[in-house]
Design an enzyme around this catalytic site. Sequence first.
Site, PDB file in Angstrom:
ATOM      1  N   TYR A  51       0.907  -1.095  -0.065  1.00 31.06           N
ATOM      2  CA  TYR A  51       0.016  -0.014  -0.139  1.00 31.06           C
ATOM      3  C   TYR A  51       1.107   1.116  -0.153  1.00 31.06           C
ATOM      4  O   TYR A  51       1.769   1.249   0.396  1.00 31.06           O
ATOM      5  CB  TYR A  51      -0.965  -0.088   1.206  1.00 31.06           C
ATOM      6  CG  TYR A  51      -2.147  -1.209   1.087  1.00 31.06           C
ATOM      7  CD1 TYR A  51      -3.285  -0.964   0.674  1.00 31.06           C
ATOM      8  CD2 TYR A  51      -1.551  -2.567   1.559  1.00 31.06           C
ATOM      9  CE1 TYR A  51      -4.080  -1.894   0.688  1.00 31.06           C
ATOM     10  CE2 TYR A  51      -2.761  -3.218   1.501  1.00 31.06           C
ATOM     11  CZ  TYR A  51      -4.024  -2.964   1.210  1.00 31.06           C
ATOM     12  OH  TYR A  51      -4.942  -4.030   1.054  1.00 31.06           O
ATOM     13  N   GLU A  52       0.466   2.423  -0.502  1.00 35.32           N
ATOM     14  CA  GLU A  52       1.162   3.669  -0.729  1.00 35.32           C
ATOM     15  C   GLU A  52       1.586   4.098   0.512  1.00 35.32           C
ATOM     16  O   GLU A  52       2.631   4.969   0.445  1.00 35.32           O
ATOM     17  CB  GLU A  52       0.543   4.328  -1.853  1.00 35.32           C
ATOM     18  CG  GLU A  52      -0.732   5.136  -1.104  1.00 35.32           C
ATOM     19  CD  GLU A  52      -1.148   6.121  -2.076  1.00 35.32           C
ATOM     20  OE1 GLU A  52      -0.774   7.412  -2.279  1.00 35.32           O
ATOM     21  OE2 GLU A  52      -2.084   5.604  -2.999  1.00 35.32           O
ATOM     22  N   SER A  53       1.033   3.957   1.443  1.00 33.80           N
ATOM     23  CA  SER A  53       1.457   4.358   2.952  1.00 33.80           C
ATOM     24  C   SER A  53       2.764   3.917   3.333  1.00 33.80           C
ATOM     25  O   SER A  53       3.368   4.354   4.351  1.00 33.80           O
ATOM     26  CB  SER A  53       0.423   4.328   3.954  1.00 33.80           C
ATOM     27  OG  SER A  53       0.118   2.905   4.006  1.00 33.80           O
ATOM     28  N   GLY A  54       3.394   2.744   2.594  1.00 34.87           N
ATOM     29  CA  GLY A  54       4.742   2.455   3.391  1.00 34.87           C
ATOM     30  C   GLY A  54       4.542   0.895   3.442  1.00 34.87           C
ATOM     31  O   GLY A  54       5.772   0.205   3.789  1.00 34.87           O
ATOM     32  N   SER A  82       6.742   6.314   2.459  1.00 37.76           N
ATOM     33  CA  SER A  82       6.088   6.499   0.887  1.00 37.76           C
ATOM     34  C   SER A  82       7.057   6.767  -0.098  1.00 37.76           C
ATOM     35  O   SER A  82       7.076   6.451  -1.194  1.00 37.76           O
ATOM     36  CB  SER A  82       5.053   7.715   0.961  1.00 37.76           C
ATOM     37  OG  SER A  82       4.023   7.125   1.836  1.00 37.76           O
TER      38      SER A  82
END
Length: 248
Positions: A51-54, A82
């Site tokens: 997920y793009e939050s890391g 990120s």
Amino acid sequence: MSTVHSAEEMMTVAASRALAGRRTCFVGIGLPSLAANLARATCAPGIVLIYESGTIGSKPDRPPLSIGDGSLAETADTVVSSAEIFNYWLQPGRIDTGFLGAAQLDRYANLNTTVIGDYRRPKVRLPGAGGAPEIAASCQETIVIVRHTKRIFVDRIDFTTSVGHGDGPGARERLGLRGAGPVKVITDLGVLEPDPETRELVLVSAHPGTDPADAAAETGWPLRIAPDLATTDPPTPGELGALRALNS
């Protein structure tokens, strides 16, 4: 457990099956996340969800509400910044599959998640791009999951948030985009794939109980239907059980 399934359950199961054999998946929130987590519970138990939050290797037991949902970090193999997700993992092409939704989509699978109407005076301002443009540009391939309505399947999208196949053959190469672009669009009516030569979406499979005419009627351009149109296999009891457990 009832084995009678809804159109949305059929869509989610069909989308989850598209991840069979994939190793890594960059996941969008909403329907893509539900389908990706169903795949992890069924046909792709070893898939690494990113997920793009890391978060890398997240294993939530319910659909996350956002990329900042605590369950993603709590169940992840690791959490990075990120900047690292995008600069090290995504942009160099290290992620197999991107999984996206959209508010509008055209015949070449270009996606709009920015505005409906004129950009300066929109009728609706949507959540925006997030990481979708980079996912569409740099994943080795992209899968899209959307409901099949004329409101979404439009002849011309109001804003190009994420490039699919541009204006047809060679467009991605001219733009310098790394990935192959959308390889499947999965809806509540069937499965579409780009024609190898024209890159225009073609209905290749209809879900049980649907008619290809239904899909054509809900498409804002003359939809091509494959001459060897298949019928999607209905959900198995195991798939329905896993999906309903995620949604409970």
